[in-house]
Write a protein that holds these residues in place. Structure first.
Motif, PDB file in Angstrom:
ATOM      1  N   GLU A   1      13.191  -5.071  -0.651  1.00 16.72           N
ATOM      2  CA  GLU A   1      13.770  -6.092  -1.527  1.00 16.72           C
ATOM      3  C   GLU A   1      13.159  -7.459  -1.246  1.00 16.72           C
ATOM      4  N   GLU A   2      13.013  -7.787   0.028  1.00 16.96           N
ATOM      5  CA  GLU A   2      12.464  -9.087   0.424  1.00 16.96           C
ATOM      6  C   GLU A   2      11.067  -9.303  -0.141  1.00 16.96           C
ATOM      7  N   PHE A   3      10.277  -8.226  -0.180  1.00 15.89           N
ATOM      8  CA  PHE A   3       8.905  -8.323  -0.670  1.00 15.89           C
ATOM      9  C   PHE A   3       8.788  -7.965  -2.159  1.00 15.89           C
ATOM     10  N   ASN A   4       9.924  -7.900  -2.851  1.00 20.99           N
ATOM     11  CA  ASN A   4       9.963  -7.627  -4.298  1.00 20.99           C
ATOM     12  C   ASN A   4       9.267  -6.313  -4.680  1.00 20.99           C
ATOM     13  N   LEU A   5       9.531  -5.296  -3.872  1.00 20.15           N
ATOM     14  CA  LEU A   5       8.912  -3.987  -4.109  1.00 20.15           C
ATOM     15  C   LEU A   5       9.916  -2.920  -4.527  1.00 20.15           C
ATOM     16  N   ILE A   6      11.196  -3.196  -4.352  1.00 19.46           N
ATOM     17  CA  ILE A   6      12.204  -2.167  -4.589  1.00 19.46           C
ATOM     18  C   ILE A   6      12.249  -1.746  -6.051  1.00 19.46           C
ATOM     19  N   LYS A   7      12.014  -2.691  -6.979  1.00 18.59           N
ATOM     20  CA  LYS A   7      12.078  -2.366  -8.408  1.00 18.59           C
ATOM     21  C   LYS A   7      10.973  -1.407  -8.817  1.00 18.59           C
TER      22      LYS A   7
ATOM     23  N   LYS B   1       0.833  -1.204   0.000  1.00 20.26           N
ATOM     24  CA  LYS B   1       0.000   0.000   0.000  1.00 20.26           C
ATOM     25  C   LYS B   1       0.870   1.257   0.000  1.00 20.26           C
ATOM     26  N   ILE B   2       1.944   1.241   0.770  1.00 21.84           N
ATOM     27  CA  ILE B   2       2.843   2.392   0.844  1.00 21.84           C
ATOM     28  C   ILE B   2       3.476   2.671  -0.505  1.00 21.84           C
ATOM     29  N   VAL B   3       3.917   1.623  -1.188  1.00 24.54           N
ATOM     30  CA  VAL B   3       4.494   1.796  -2.524  1.00 24.54           C
ATOM     31  C   VAL B   3       3.455   2.373  -3.478  1.00 24.54           C
ATOM     32  N   ASP B   4       2.248   1.868  -3.426  1.00 26.20           N
ATOM     33  CA  ASP B   4       1.159   2.371  -4.271  1.00 26.20           C
ATOM     34  C   ASP B   4       0.957   3.869  -4.032  1.00 26.20           C
TER      35      ASP B   4
ATOM     36  N   ASN C   1      -5.057   4.056   3.947  1.00 23.89           N
ATOM     37  CA  ASN C   1      -6.126   4.029   2.948  1.00 23.89           C
ATOM     38  C   ASN C   1      -5.549   4.618   1.659  1.00 23.89           C
ATOM     39  N   VAL C   2      -5.308   3.767   0.668  1.00 27.29           N
ATOM     40  CA  VAL C   2      -4.606   4.190  -0.545  1.00 27.29           C
ATOM     41  C   VAL C   2      -5.380   5.261  -1.300  1.00 27.29           C
ATOM     42  N   LYS C   3      -6.665   5.064  -1.489  1.00 23.38           N
ATOM     43  CA  LYS C   3      -7.483   6.008  -2.254  1.00 23.38           C
ATOM     44  C   LYS C   3      -7.480   7.394  -1.607  1.00 23.38           C
TER      45      LYS C   3
END
Length: 226
Positions: free
Chosen positions: A110-116, A85-88, A187-189
């Motif tokens: 990196e562990e959660f494959n979000l860094i890219k 959610k934070i990345v979004d 809350n992303v929205k």
């Protein structure tokens, strides 16, 4: 940290409150102690740091409007759903965004494959954490603050900078009464809508009084102790 704070409060005779709200709480629950409403010493720290930044001739991260980000809170880092959610939310920022990423934070992204996802976004710049003086200066110059920590919420009030708080709750309730601090509850929205509002040309910060006081807090503290 919170446990240590409670222990220190329990064994102290004199309590120094950082705000009117804190003062009222302390008076309510610690009736036999001496309580003084002095303000938050972070106010003095910030202005000392700004003076030092000028002496060091610290440069802005960007000549254009930019955002600064830090994410290091344990409850966020260990939760893949939260980090997604934070990345979004971060990907929705349409101005240069400088994410001062700590080693432990990077490892979790990196562990959660979000860094890219962050690295591939043209607006997001992953940078090394700065020293306090340099980072305070960048906060004083930025257009938007995004964080999950505590002190940046306080510094946002000192600088009058919009702050998006990536947490479910905050112990720093004072800033939520302004129109430029937003507790996302992840809350992303709503977070995206608030970021858009803060970065829009028509957004203006309403008149407010810093709940943590003005310069001279440390002098007040010394006066109480004397």
């Amino acid at each position: 940290e919170e446990i240590m704070r409670k222990i220190a409060t329990y064994f102290s005779d004199v309590l120094l409150a950082v705000s009117d709200k804190a003062y009222e709480n302390l008076k309510r629950y610690h009736k036999r102690k001496q309580v003084f409403d002095v303000g938050n010493s972070v106010v003095d720290s910030v202005y000392i740091a700004l003076d030092l930044a000028k002496q060091k001739k610290v440069k802005r991260l960007n000549k254009r409007d930019f955002a600064v980000v830090t994410i290091h809170r344990h409850e966020n880092l260990v939760n893949k759903e939260r980090l997604n959610k934070i990345v979004d939310i971060l990907l929705s920022v349409k101005i240069p965004t400088y994410f001062a990423i700590h080693d432990n934070s990077r490892k979790k992204f990196e562990e959660f494959n979000l860094i890219k996802k962050l690295e591939q976004n043209k607006n997001i710049h992953l940078i090394q954490p700065m020293d306090y003086i340099s980072f305070i200066y960048q906060m004083s110059q930025c257009k938007l603050i995004i964080c999950d920590g505590g002190s940046m919420q306080e510094e946002s009030l000192i600088f009058g900078k919009p702050c998006v708080i990536l947490r479910m709750e905050t112990e720093r309730q004072e800033g939520l009464k302004t129109n430029f601090q937003f507790l996302t509850k992840l809350n992303v929205k709503k977070s995206k809508e608030k970021i858009y509002e803060y970065l829009s040309k028509g957004f203006e910060i309403k008149e407010y009084k810093n709940p943590y006081g003005e310069k001279g807090v440390c002098k007040k503290i010394v006066g109480v102790l004397k």
